[in-house]
Design a protein around this motif. Structure first.
Motif, mmCIF file in Angstrom:
data_model
loop_
_atom_site.group_PDB
_atom_site.id
_atom_site.type_symbol
_atom_site.label_atom_id
_atom_site.label_comp_id
_atom_site.label_asym_id
_atom_site.label_seq_id
_atom_site.Cartn_x
_atom_site.Cartn_y
_atom_site.Cartn_z
ATOM 1 N N THR A 5 -13.538 4.468 -14.221
ATOM 2 C CA THR A 5 -14.167 3.149 -14.270
ATOM 3 C C THR A 5 -13.384 2.118 -13.468
ATOM 4 O OG1 THR A 5 -12.981 2.421 -16.249
ATOM 5 C CG2 THR A 5 -15.043 3.642 -16.601
ATOM 6 N N ALA A 6 -14.102 1.111 -12.980
ATOM 7 C CA ALA A 6 -13.451 0.004 -12.271
ATOM 8 C C ALA A 6 -12.487 -0.717 -13.205
ATOM 9 C CB ALA A 6 -14.500 -0.966 -11.728
ATOM 10 N N GLN A 7 -12.864 -0.801 -14.458
ATOM 11 C CA GLN A 7 -12.016 -1.472 -15.442
ATOM 12 C C GLN A 7 -10.658 -0.771 -15.555
ATOM 13 O OE1 GLN A 7 -13.022 -1.319 -19.780
ATOM 14 N NE2 GLN A 7 -13.499 -3.473 -19.397
ATOM 15 N N PHE A 8 -10.669 0.536 -15.565
ATOM 16 C CA PHE A 8 -9.408 1.274 -15.639
ATOM 17 C C PHE A 8 -8.547 0.991 -14.409
ATOM 18 C CE2 PHE A 8 -6.752 4.967 -14.615
ATOM 19 C CZ PHE A 8 -5.954 4.996 -15.749
ATOM 20 N N TRP A 9 -9.157 0.967 -13.233
ATOM 21 C CA TRP A 9 -8.382 0.729 -12.011
ATOM 22 C C TRP A 9 -7.870 -0.704 -11.942
ATOM 23 C CZ3 TRP A 9 -6.044 4.540 -10.173
ATOM 24 C CH2 TRP A 9 -6.578 5.817 -10.322
ATOM 25 N N ARG A 10 -8.632 -1.651 -12.499
ATOM 26 C CA ARG A 10 -8.100 -3.028 -12.604
ATOM 27 C C ARG A 10 -6.897 -3.028 -13.543
ATOM 28 N NH1 ARG A 10 -13.712 -4.414 -12.911
ATOM 29 N NH2 ARG A 10 -13.476 -4.732 -15.162
ATOM 30 N N PHE A 11 -6.976 -2.236 -14.616
ATOM 31 C CA PHE A 11 -5.858 -2.111 -15.550
ATOM 32 C C PHE A 11 -4.640 -1.530 -14.833
ATOM 33 C CE2 PHE A 11 -3.343 0.205 -18.665
ATOM 34 C CZ PHE A 11 -3.145 -0.763 -19.627
ATOM 35 N N VAL A 12 -4.855 -0.536 -13.986
ATOM 36 C CA VAL A 12 -3.759 0.068 -13.237
ATOM 37 C C VAL A 12 -3.120 -0.965 -12.305
ATOM 38 C CG1 VAL A 12 -3.182 1.798 -11.473
ATOM 39 C CG2 VAL A 12 -4.623 2.429 -13.417
ATOM 40 N N ILE A 13 -3.940 -1.782 -11.630
ATOM 41 C CA ILE A 13 -3.409 -2.838 -10.756
ATOM 42 C C ILE A 13 -2.566 -3.820 -11.568
ATOM 43 C CG2 ILE A 13 -4.056 -4.847 -9.338
ATOM 44 C CD1 ILE A 13 -6.508 -3.126 -8.433
ATOM 45 N N VAL A 14 -3.095 -4.240 -12.711
ATOM 46 C CA VAL A 14 -2.335 -5.133 -13.593
ATOM 47 C C VAL A 14 -1.068 -4.430 -14.057
ATOM 48 C CG1 VAL A 14 -2.345 -6.277 -15.847
ATOM 49 C CG2 VAL A 14 -4.287 -6.538 -14.319
ATOM 50 N N GLY A 15 -1.185 -3.152 -14.356
ATOM 51 C CA GLY A 15 -0.020 -2.385 -14.800
ATOM 52 C C GLY A 15 1.077 -2.345 -13.751
ATOM 53 N N PHE A 16 0.695 -2.122 -12.489
ATOM 54 C CA PHE A 16 1.696 -2.121 -11.410
ATOM 55 C C PHE A 16 2.328 -3.504 -11.267
ATOM 56 C CE2 PHE A 16 -0.338 1.786 -9.672
ATOM 57 C CZ PHE A 16 0.809 2.566 -9.614
ATOM 58 N N THR A 17 1.508 -4.542 -11.329
ATOM 59 C CA THR A 17 2.013 -5.909 -11.240
ATOM 60 C C THR A 17 2.961 -6.195 -12.395
ATOM 61 O OG1 THR A 17 -0.011 -6.624 -10.155
ATOM 62 C CG2 THR A 17 1.354 -8.356 -11.160
ATOM 63 N N ASN A 18 2.530 -5.848 -13.583
ATOM 64 C CA ASN A 18 3.341 -6.093 -14.771
ATOM 65 C C ASN A 18 4.619 -5.258 -14.754
ATOM 66 O OD1 ASN A 18 3.549 -7.516 -17.307
ATOM 67 N ND2 ASN A 18 3.325 -5.516 -18.260
ATOM 68 N N THR A 19 4.509 -4.028 -14.275
ATOM 69 C CA THR A 19 5.699 -3.178 -14.183
ATOM 70 C C THR A 19 6.697 -3.769 -13.196
ATOM 71 O OG1 THR A 19 4.437 -1.216 -14.779
ATOM 72 C CG2 THR A 19 6.528 -0.853 -13.633
ATOM 73 N N GLY A 20 6.189 -4.304 -12.093
ATOM 74 C CA GLY A 20 7.072 -4.974 -11.135
ATOM 75 C C GLY A 20 7.779 -6.159 -11.759
ATOM 76 N N ASN A 21 7.026 -6.972 -12.495
ATOM 77 C CA ASN A 21 7.630 -8.115 -13.193
ATOM 78 C C ASN A 21 8.674 -7.646 -14.195
ATOM 79 O OD1 ASN A 21 5.999 -9.945 -11.842
ATOM 80 N ND2 ASN A 21 4.434 -9.927 -13.428
#
Length: 125
Positions: A5-21
């Motif tokens: 789902t697109a929602q899951f991939w948006r979650f992954v993008i947020v996850g990468f951003t959050n992991t970077g932070n």
């Protein structure tokens, strides 16, 4: 399947951003402050969790953040912090991996768990 789902991939993008932070905060607390690696992990985790709430609300699930959901959101991270903390311990103490790299590896292991639980809490689905 949820990972298509697109929602899951948006979650992954947020996850990468959050992991970077999280990782920048971890390196700061572990190497500059300096805190013990596990204390640095927990402090960084808690700070980045706030950013994750807002990113997931607005970007991933496209919902309005509320105080109620903000107060419930940490429940999504109980599993995450348990999985990641256990993994960090295993990587650093048992496998003798670098304490600066282990949090990144541990974060990857926790992503699927966090997605399912955050979706349940934030969207009631």
């Amino acid at each position: 399947m949820f990972f298509l789902t697109a929602q899951f991939w948006r979650f992954v993008i947020v996850g990468f951003t959050n992991t970077g932070n999280y990782y920048v905060l971890f390196l700061f607390f572990n190497n500059i402050v300096p805190l013990h690696y596990m204390a640095a992990h927990i402090v960084s985790f808690l700070i980045s969790m706030v950013g994750s709430f807002y990113l997931n609300s607005y970007f991933t699930y496209k919902i309005k953040p509320t105080l109620k959901k903000f107060l419930q959101f940490p429940l999504t991270y109980i599993v995450n912090i348990t999985v990641s903390s256990t993994a960090i311990y295993i990587f650093v103490v048992l496998l003798k991996l670098d304490e600066n790299i282990s949090p990144l590896l541990a974060s990857v292991l926790a992503i699927p768990f966090t997605f399912v639980i955050s979706k349940l809490i934030l969207t009631n689905e």
